[in-house]
Motif scaffolding. Sequence first.
Motif, PDB file in Angstrom:
ATOM      1  N   ASP A   4      35.983  38.088  45.815  1.00 27.90           N
ATOM      2  CA  ASP A   4      36.794  37.534  44.726  1.00 27.90           C
ATOM      3  C   ASP A   4      36.049  37.612  43.393  1.00 27.90           C
ATOM      4  OD1 ASP A   4      38.771  36.977  46.546  1.00 27.90           O
ATOM      5  OD2 ASP A   4      38.274  34.837  46.749  1.00 27.90           O
TER       6      ASP A   4
ATOM      7  N   THR B  74      34.461  36.256  51.369  1.00 31.56           N
ATOM      8  CA  THR B  74      35.577  36.292  50.412  1.00 31.56           C
ATOM      9  C   THR B  74      35.154  35.848  49.021  1.00 31.56           C
ATOM     10  OG1 THR B  74      36.245  34.072  51.130  1.00 31.56           O
ATOM     11  CG2 THR B  74      37.302  35.956  52.212  1.00 31.56           C
TER      12      THR B  74
ATOM     13  N   VAL C 115      36.214  41.238  42.229  1.00 32.62           N
ATOM     14  CA  VAL C 115      37.551  41.580  41.734  1.00 32.62           C
ATOM     15  C   VAL C 115      37.775  40.981  40.344  1.00 32.62           C
ATOM     16  CG1 VAL C 115      40.022  41.258  42.116  1.00 32.62           C
ATOM     17  CG2 VAL C 115      38.532  41.840  44.038  1.00 32.62           C
ATOM     18  N   LYS C 116      37.341  39.736  40.143  1.00 39.20           N
ATOM     19  CA  LYS C 116      37.491  39.085  38.836  1.00 39.20           C
ATOM     20  C   LYS C 116      36.693  39.825  37.762  1.00 39.20           C
ATOM     21  CE  LYS C 116      37.156  34.627  36.491  1.00 39.20           C
ATOM     22  NZ  LYS C 116      36.548  35.194  35.280  1.00 39.20           N
TER      23      LYS C 116
END
Length: 280
Positions: free
Chosen positions: A81, A77, A84-85
């Motif tokens: 993450d 994850t 995605v950021k």
Amino acid sequence: MKDLVPSPITQGMAEPNIEATGKPTPIAGCAIFLVILGMVAFLAIFATYQYNGYKREIINISQTESNPTTLADTSDTAQVDALVKKFDDFSNSVLDGQAATLTLDVQEMNLAIAHFPKLKTFRNKFSIASITPEKIIADIAFEVRAGFEGIRYLNGTMVMEPVIAMGSLFPIVTEIHPDTGNPVPQKMTKEFPTFLFTEYRNDEDLAPIFHKLSKVTLSEGSISILSDPKVPQPDALPDDVSEEVDKSLALFGLLVFMFGSTAAFLFWLRKRKQKQSEEA
């Protein structure tokens, strides 16, 4: 009184000459019909030849079973993450009209395919193998159709050179090496960019970002995409990509001409029969 009787010569001159008056004759109608029939036959033969040739080429480079490409693991994850950021920061900067650069390595590109729903069509079909300063090499397992023979699979590797066209990222496919070992026709190689990215160019959700790209550069192991309002955007697709579209339009124009000619002949034939019935 004898002089008042029309001679055979004057009688012939008095009768209307249908061909001289420009009215259609049965011979002219048959000639038009034969010309149209010949053109239709030529088109049918040409289409059959093209179909059989295309089917042979697809069978020559494809296989009956898929060799799925590797799908990145999304269980970490923290990595997801971070990815995605990175995309969100780039998107927000572009929407704010600021210059921004998105840099992705091989692992991040494959993770993006595995994670983002917009890229799910590439899963197990397309995976980045390596990136050099000149090209991107990917493993592929695309579905292809050999005419009416059903679905087959183009397994192998693909070499691409990314460019920016009309403000969007567009991959120029330079080489395809199928697992069958047979060469891929150049015309098929040119068609793959449209096959790969047309959906994303037309996506309304991606348009505010995807249509504002300015430059793409490659380095060892990564790709960098620049969006800068101050950098002019290329406004046309590369010539070698649009060439196949021009050929398709030309064939469509020929089909329209054939249909129009046939319809016009049938309409003329119907009117002629109606006129003959009225005169009879």
